[in-house]
Design a protein around this motif. Structure first.
Motif, mmCIF file in Angstrom:
data_model
loop_
_atom_site.group_PDB
_atom_site.id
_atom_site.type_symbol
_atom_site.label_atom_id
_atom_site.label_comp_id
_atom_site.label_asym_id
_atom_site.label_seq_id
_atom_site.Cartn_x
_atom_site.Cartn_y
_atom_site.Cartn_z
ATOM 1 N N ASP A 192 0.790 -1.225 0.000
ATOM 2 C CA ASP A 192 0.000 0.000 0.000
ATOM 3 C C ASP A 192 0.826 1.279 0.000
ATOM 4 O O ASP A 192 0.420 2.274 -0.592
ATOM 5 N N VAL A 193 1.964 1.280 0.664
ATOM 6 C CA VAL A 193 2.781 2.498 0.710
ATOM 7 C C VAL A 193 3.181 2.905 -0.709
ATOM 8 O O VAL A 193 3.040 4.070 -1.097
ATOM 9 N N ALA A 194 3.663 1.960 -1.494
ATOM 10 C CA ALA A 194 4.068 2.255 -2.872
ATOM 11 C C ALA A 194 2.871 2.709 -3.702
ATOM 12 O O ALA A 194 2.980 3.654 -4.491
ATOM 13 N N LYS A 195 1.722 2.058 -3.530
ATOM 14 C CA LYS A 195 0.524 2.440 -4.287
ATOM 15 C C LYS A 195 0.080 3.849 -3.913
ATOM 16 O O LYS A 195 -0.302 4.639 -4.784
ATOM 17 N N ASN A 196 0.130 4.176 -2.623
ATOM 18 C CA ASN A 196 -0.258 5.517 -2.180
ATOM 19 C C ASN A 196 0.719 6.571 -2.683
ATOM 20 O O ASN A 196 0.306 7.661 -3.086
ATOM 21 N N LEU A 197 2.008 6.244 -2.673
ATOM 22 C CA LEU A 197 2.993 7.178 -3.213
ATOM 23 C C LEU A 197 2.758 7.399 -4.707
ATOM 24 O O LEU A 197 2.849 8.527 -5.195
ATOM 25 N N MET A 198 2.452 6.336 -5.428
ATOM 26 C CA MET A 198 2.181 6.461 -6.860
ATOM 27 C C MET A 198 0.997 7.410 -7.085
ATOM 28 O O MET A 198 1.045 8.272 -7.964
ATOM 29 N N ARG A 199 -0.055 7.266 -6.281
ATOM 30 C CA ARG A 199 -1.214 8.160 -6.412
ATOM 31 C C ARG A 199 -0.817 9.614 -6.124
ATOM 32 O O ARG A 199 -1.257 10.529 -6.820
ATOM 33 N N LEU A 200 -0.007 9.810 -5.098
ATOM 34 C CA LEU A 200 0.440 11.167 -4.761
ATOM 35 C C LEU A 200 1.293 11.758 -5.877
ATOM 36 O O LEU A 200 1.108 12.918 -6.263
ATOM 37 N N TYR A 201 2.233 10.974 -6.385
ATOM 38 C CA TYR A 201 3.074 11.459 -7.473
ATOM 39 C C TYR A 201 2.226 11.791 -8.703
ATOM 40 O O TYR A 201 2.449 12.803 -9.368
ATOM 41 N N ASP A 202 1.249 10.937 -8.996
ATOM 42 C CA ASP A 202 0.362 11.167 -10.126
ATOM 43 C C ASP A 202 -0.419 12.473 -9.929
ATOM 44 O O ASP A 202 -0.558 13.272 -10.858
ATOM 45 N N PHE A 203 -0.906 12.690 -8.716
ATOM 46 C CA PHE A 203 -1.623 13.925 -8.399
ATOM 47 C C PHE A 203 -0.705 15.141 -8.579
ATOM 48 O O PHE A 203 -1.105 16.160 -9.143
ATOM 49 N N MET A 204 0.538 15.017 -8.127
ATOM 50 C CA MET A 204 1.490 16.128 -8.261
ATOM 51 C C MET A 204 1.744 16.448 -9.727
ATOM 52 O O MET A 204 1.787 17.625 -10.110
ATOM 53 N N ILE A 205 1.917 15.416 -10.536
ATOM 54 C CA ILE A 205 2.125 15.630 -11.978
ATOM 55 C C ILE A 205 0.924 16.368 -12.559
ATOM 56 O O ILE A 205 1.079 17.351 -13.293
ATOM 57 N N TRP A 206 -0.275 15.917 -12.231
ATOM 58 C CA TRP A 206 -1.497 16.560 -12.733
ATOM 59 C C TRP A 206 -1.538 18.026 -12.305
ATOM 60 O O TRP A 206 -1.842 18.911 -13.121
ATOM 61 N N GLN A 207 -1.225 18.300 -11.031
ATOM 62 C CA GLN A 207 -1.216 19.673 -10.525
ATOM 63 C C GLN A 207 -0.210 20.518 -11.303
ATOM 64 O O GLN A 207 -0.482 21.674 -11.632
ATOM 65 N N LEU A 208 0.964 19.951 -11.572
ATOM 66 C CA LEU A 208 2.000 20.709 -12.276
ATOM 67 C C LEU A 208 1.652 20.939 -13.745
ATOM 68 O O LEU A 208 1.967 21.998 -14.301
ATOM 69 N N VAL A 209 0.987 19.980 -14.375
ATOM 70 C CA VAL A 209 0.535 20.182 -15.754
ATOM 71 C C VAL A 209 -0.445 21.356 -15.791
ATOM 72 O O VAL A 209 -0.337 22.267 -16.621
ATOM 73 N N GLU A 210 -1.390 21.337 -14.853
ATOM 74 C CA GLU A 210 -2.370 22.427 -14.773
ATOM 75 C C GLU A 210 -1.680 23.754 -14.437
ATOM 76 O O GLU A 210 -1.996 24.790 -15.026
#
Length: 139
Positions: free
Chosen positions: A72-90
């Motif tokens: 779960d830690v890796a999966k949660n980090l992946m979600r956070l990183y994905d969210f950060m990428i989305w935020q930075l694209v926006e």
């Protein structure tokens, strides 16, 4: 001839543990995002774009190093990183410092958590009060 600073950085990276390398990556991303915030404030669109892209590349690298079988830690980090990428694209499209700042806050929190992991690896953990250890990912 290499500058003393570049030589120091080279030695720091070459001698770093995996945990320290992650810390260095967080440090780099945070640094680039702070430069991007400054560039947005100065209406320097090329610098803002370039520094946001550098931070995104570091986050993609962090994503690629996750061991997804670790749970779960890796999966949660992946979600956070994905969210950060989305935020930075926006943020890059809109040149929106609030989105950049939100990623800086997340990266800083994750960096502190990694710092504790690295300190435990090295056996030099400094105990902090419990209330300073919590991370609020809700915002």
């Amino acid at each position: 001839m290499q500058s003393p600073y570049k030589n120091y950085i080279k030695q720091e990276v070459e001698g770093a543990t995996k945990g320290k390398l992650v810390l260095l990556m967080y440090d780099g991303a945070i640094k680039f995002l702070r430069v991007a915030v400054k560039a947005v404030n100065e209406n320097n669109i090329p610098d803002a774009h370039n520094n946001i892209m550098k931070a995104q590349n570091i986050i993609y690298e962090l994503m690629s190093t996750l061991n997804m079988e670790a749970g779960d830690v890796a999966k949660n980090l992946m979600r956070l990183y994905d969210f950060m990428i989305w935020q930075l694209v926006e943020a890059n499209k809109e040149k929106d410092n609030t989105k950049i700042e939100s990623v800086i806050k997340l990266m800083s929190s994750l960096r502190e958590a990694w710092k504790e992991v690295v300190q435990k690896e090295e056996g030099s953990v400094k105990q902090e009060p419990e209330e300073t250890k919590s991370i609020n990912f809700a915002g």
